[in-house]
Design an enzyme around this catalytic site. Structure first.
Site, PDB file in Angstrom:
ATOM      1  N   HIS A 297       2.916  -6.857   4.524  1.00  0.00           N
ATOM      2  CA  HIS A 297       1.544  -6.430   4.826  1.00  0.00           C
ATOM      3  C   HIS A 297       1.185  -6.749   6.272  1.00  0.00           C
ATOM      4  CE1 HIS A 297       0.028  -5.665   0.666  1.00  0.00           C
ATOM      5  NE2 HIS A 297       1.086  -6.406   0.368  1.00  0.00           N
TER       6      HIS A 297
ATOM      7  N   GLU B 117       1.723 -11.465   5.807  1.00  0.00           N
ATOM      8  CA  GLU B 117       0.756 -10.719   6.628  1.00  0.00           C
ATOM      9  C   GLU B 117       1.241 -10.903   8.061  1.00  0.00           C
ATOM     10  OE1 GLU B 117      -1.698  -8.909   5.492  1.00  0.00           O
ATOM     11  OE2 GLU B 117      -2.325  -9.727   3.555  1.00  0.00           O
TER      12      GLU B 117
ATOM     13  N   GLU C 292      -1.746   0.562   8.036  1.00  0.00           N
ATOM     14  CA  GLU C 292      -0.970  -0.563   7.527  1.00  0.00           C
ATOM     15  C   GLU C 292       0.190  -0.062   6.662  1.00  0.00           C
ATOM     16  OE1 GLU C 292      -3.136  -3.227   4.995  1.00  0.00           O
ATOM     17  OE2 GLU C 292      -1.373  -4.493   4.603  1.00  0.00           O
TER      18      GLU C 292
ATOM     19  N   HIS D   2       0.829  -1.203   0.000  1.00  0.00           N
ATOM     20  CA  HIS D   2       0.000   0.000   0.000  1.00  0.00           C
ATOM     21  C   HIS D   2       0.875   1.269   0.000  1.00  0.00           C
ATOM     22  CE1 HIS D   2      -3.064  -3.001   0.814  1.00  0.00           C
ATOM     23  NE2 HIS D   2      -2.315  -3.407   1.822  1.00  0.00           N
TER      24      HIS D   2
HETATM   25 ZN    ZN Z   1      -2.115  -5.201   2.860  1.00  0.00          ZN
END
Ligand code: ZN
Length: 329
Positions: A211, A293, A156, A119
C-alpha cells in the site's frame, strides 16, 4: 491508505518482544554490500539506474525482453515465435519468470509468498460492490476501498501493482513460488476477506500487502502494519502475531536501507511499525502477514519517490530482502 480515521491501538506488543529492533539487525546482504569497494557500489548503482533492474543474479530476460515477459508463457526467447517448438525447446529456464511453477533453485526454493497489491484501479467504478460489508471475524467492514492518489492523480492501486510485480520478479529469481491476490485481471476487488483467504489457501510462508498512505502533507515515510492479537468468529491471529512481527521488522530494516526512506514521522513513534486490530486482511490471515505503507502519496516529497520507477524498484528490493531474511534464505 489508512482505512479509517481511528488511531492505531497502543503498541504494547513492542515492549515485550525479545528480539532486537529491526534497525539493530544486519542482513547478510547488507554486510555484503557494505563490504563492496565504493567504486563497485557506484557501478552497481549506475547499472540500477540504466537498467531499472535489481541487483545481479536475475535471469536476463525480464528486463531485456519485456515483450516476451508480457506475452506470457510459451513466448520463449526473442529468436522467433514462429519456430516450431521442439522437445528440447521448453528447457529454456530463462522463461521461468512467467512459467508456472517449474522446479526452481535459489534461497527461496520450495517457499510460497503471497503478494497482495492493495486496492484495484477498477474500484472507483464499482463502488457499490466494494462498499458491501464483509465479515472480518471481529467485525464487519467494507469489502474493499478505492485507495488514495497523489495530488497529480497517480493511483495507489497503480503503485501497489507495480511494486508487487517488481517484487514478484525478484522473488521468483530467488526460487520462490509467488501468488498474487489479483493482477489487474478482474474489474474490482478482491474483497479483504478473499485477499486473506488466498494467502491461507496457498499455505503461504509469508504474505505482504502493498500500500501507500494518503494523509496530509508533511507526514512522510513508510510504516509496516502488524497484526494485533484478535480472536472472534473466523479471526484468530494468536499464531501469526509473533512471526508477522519478525517479518515486519525485517522488511522495515531492509526497506529503509534499500530506499533510503525513513520510518514514518506521524505514527509508530519512529519505529516504522504499527500494530492494528481493525484490518480484515490481517485478522483473517492464518499465515505470517504484514501490510507495508510505502510512503504518503499526499506529500509532494514522498510522491516524487512513489512516482519514480527507480524508487519503486528499490522498494521492491527492500520488501524482497526482508522476506528473504524472514524465510532464512
Ligand atoms: Zn491502501
Amino acid at each position: 491508505m489508512r482505512y479509517d480515521d481511528s488511531p492505531p491501538p497502543p503498541e504494547s506488543a513492542a515492549s515485550v518482544s525479545p528480539d532486537p529492533p529491526w534497525y539493530a539487525r544486519r542482513s547478510t546482504l547488507a554486510v555484503a554490500v557494505a563490504a563492496l569497494a565504493p567504486t563497485a557500489l557506484a557501478g552497481w548503482v549506475l547499472t540500477q539506474v540504466l537498467t531499472g533492474s535489481g541487483p545481479g543474479g536475475q535471469p536476463p530476460q525480464p528486463k531485456a525482453l519485456p515483450a516476451s515477459h508480457t506475452a506470457g508463457a510459451g513466448a520463449g526467447d526473442a529468436k522467433s515465435s514462429t519456430t516450431t517448438p521442439s522437445p528440447a525447446a521448453p528447457a529454456s529456464a530463462s522463461t521461468s519468470a512467467s512459467a508456472p511453477a517449474a522446479p526452481s533453485k535459489g534461497p527461496l526454493a520450495g517457499r510460497t509468498v503471497v503478494i497482495d497489491p492493495g486496492h484495484n484501479t477498477g474500484n472507483f467504478k464499482h463502488t457499490s460492490e466494494i462498499d458491501r460489508q464483509v465479515d472480518i471475524g471481529t467485525n464487519r467492514k467494507e469489502c474493499d476501498t478505492t485507495g488514495t492518489t497523489t495530488n497529480s492523480g497517480y493511483m495507489e492501486a497503480e503503485f501497489t501493482l507495480d511494486v508487487s510485480r517488481r517484487t514478484r520478479t525478484l522473488l521468483e529469481s530467488k526460487g520462490a513460488k509467488v501468488v498474487f491476490t489479483h493482477d489487474a485481471d478482474r474489474p474490482w476487488g478482491p474483497c479483504i476477506d478473499e485477499r486473506a483467504r488466498i494467502g491461507n489457501e496457498a499455505k503461504a510462508d509469508a504474505v505482504v500487502s502493498v500500500h501507500a498512505d494518503g494523509v496530509s502533507a508533511g507526514n512522510r515515510g513508510f510504516h509496516i502494519i502488524l497484526p494485533a492479537t484478535v480472536k472472534g468468529g473466523a479471526a484468530d491471529t494468536s499464531k501469526i502475531v509473533g512471526p508477522s512481527r519478525d517479518l515486519g521488522e525485517r522488511i522495515a530494516g531492509n526497506f529503509a536501507r534499500s530506499t533510503g526512506s525513513a520510518p514514518a514521522n506521524y505514527l509508530g513513534s519512529g519505529t516504522g511499525l504499527v500494530v492494528r486490530d481493525d484490518l480484515g486482511g490481517l485478522n483473517l490471515s492464518t499465515r505470517p502477514k504484514v501490510f507495508i505503507e510505502c510512503g504518503n502519496m499526499r506529500d509532494a516529497k514522498d510522491a516524487a519517490q512513489l512516482t519514480s520507477p527507480e524508487w519503486r524498484q528499490k522498494a521492491a528490493e527492500g520488501i524482497t530482502n526482508g522476506i528473504v531474511g524472514f524465510l532464512g534464505g
